[in-house]
Design an enzyme around this catalytic site. Structure first.
Site, mmCIF file in Angstrom:
data_model
loop_
_atom_site.group_PDB
_atom_site.id
_atom_site.type_symbol
_atom_site.label_atom_id
_atom_site.label_comp_id
_atom_site.label_asym_id
_atom_site.label_seq_id
_atom_site.Cartn_x
_atom_site.Cartn_y
_atom_site.Cartn_z
ATOM 1 C CB VAL B 67 -0.985 -0.005 1.195
ATOM 2 C CG1 VAL B 67 -2.080 -1.019 0.997
ATOM 3 C CG2 VAL B 67 -0.264 -0.275 2.511
ATOM 4 N N PRO B 68 1.673 1.451 -1.053
ATOM 5 C CG PRO B 68 2.447 1.570 -3.255
ATOM 6 C CD PRO B 68 1.787 0.637 -2.286
ATOM 7 C CG HIS B 69 0.638 5.522 2.156
ATOM 8 N ND1 HIS B 69 0.972 4.253 2.546
ATOM 9 C CD2 HIS B 69 0.932 6.329 3.213
ATOM 10 C CE1 HIS B 69 1.436 4.287 3.791
ATOM 11 N NE2 HIS B 69 1.424 5.529 4.213
ATOM 12 C CB THR B 70 2.911 10.325 -0.282
ATOM 13 O OG1 THR B 70 3.503 11.433 0.402
ATOM 14 C CG2 THR B 70 2.328 10.826 -1.601
#
Lengths: 94, 158
Positions: B67-70
């Site tokens: 769940v890559p995120h920013t």
């Protein structure tokens, strides 16, 4: 010998709740103990080493959960997990 | 928060081509750009922020999911995409396994609740092995969209 379950209720204090990074820290901590540690919110239970299940609890700031541990290191596990959630996570920024 | 609330349908990929972490993140961000959900002038900044977040700890949370995120100031509402990699990508996951299912999220700066609710929904659905299996086997973005719609309608009983 009957194993006891040690429990402690804690409140989520970090503003962003238990999102991916806190959930990962919880899982990593859980692996260090010879104990099965379960997080319980309302009636939902999540094995602390399973990040997906911990995230599925959807723990927001201000919500309470119970930490349950069973096994030879149950007491140390509960202490450490409660300290992580209640004291340390609020100091970690994501 | 349902998938329909934040996943950009036109950005979904059933065949992620990237073979490494940065490549996967770039490819998914590109799909959001192509879908008009992020600004071209902000593309590099968003990539950099997602990679910086990965340095704090991999968002490969195990079970073949990442769940890559920013957070990013350029978006005013949560936007996301789904991508499936048939070959799998080494994401330095918690359980050491390669990742096949990606959910990439870009959130507004001050709406942690939305981000958490999206993660909660993603996680709840992915607890269901059938849902995971179907996603990984999907042959087209349309098939993935259908699965997300079915999940939103509680058809997987998650």
């Amino acid at each position: 010998m009957v194993e006891n379950t040690i429990t402690r209720t804690v409140t989520v204090r970090n503003r962003q709740g238990i999102h991916a990074r806190p959930a990962t820290l919880i899982a990593q901590l859980g692996r260090r103990f010879d104990a099965q540690i379960v997080l319980v919110k309302d009636h939902e239970r999540a094995l602390c080493t399973d990040v997906l299940h911990v995230l599925a609890l959807g723990l927001l700031a201000g919500q309470s959960l119970t930490v349950e541990a069973t096994g030879p290191q149950a007491e140390e596990a509960v202490e450490a997990m409660a300290r992580l959630i209640h004291e340390e996570l609020p100091q970690i920024e994501d | 928060m349902k998938f329909a609330d934040f996943i950009a349908p036109e950005s979904i990929s059933a065949s992620l081509q990237a073979i490494d972490k940065e490549g996967a993140i770039r490819e998914m961000a590109q799909s959001l750009l192509d879908a008009g959900r992020i600004e071209k002038t902000q593309f590099d900044s968003i990539i950099k922020a997602i990679l910086k977040r990965e340095e704090l700890g991999s968002t490969g949370i195990g079970r073949g999911v990442a769940v890559p995120h920013t957070k990013h100031a350029s978006v005013d509402k949560l936007v996301g995409t789904v991508a499936v990699s048939k070959e799998g990508v080494d994401f330095a996951s918690l359980d050491g396994e390669t990742v096949h299912l990606f959910f990439l999220l870009v959130s507004p700066m001050d709406r942690p609740g939305d981000h958490l609710r999206a993660l909660e929904n993603i996680s709840r659905q992915l607890r269901n092995d059938t849902f995971c299996r179907f996603l990984k086997q999907a042959k087209s973005p349309a098939e993935i969209q259908l699965l997300l719609d079915e999940a939103d309608n509680n058809q997987f009983g998650s």
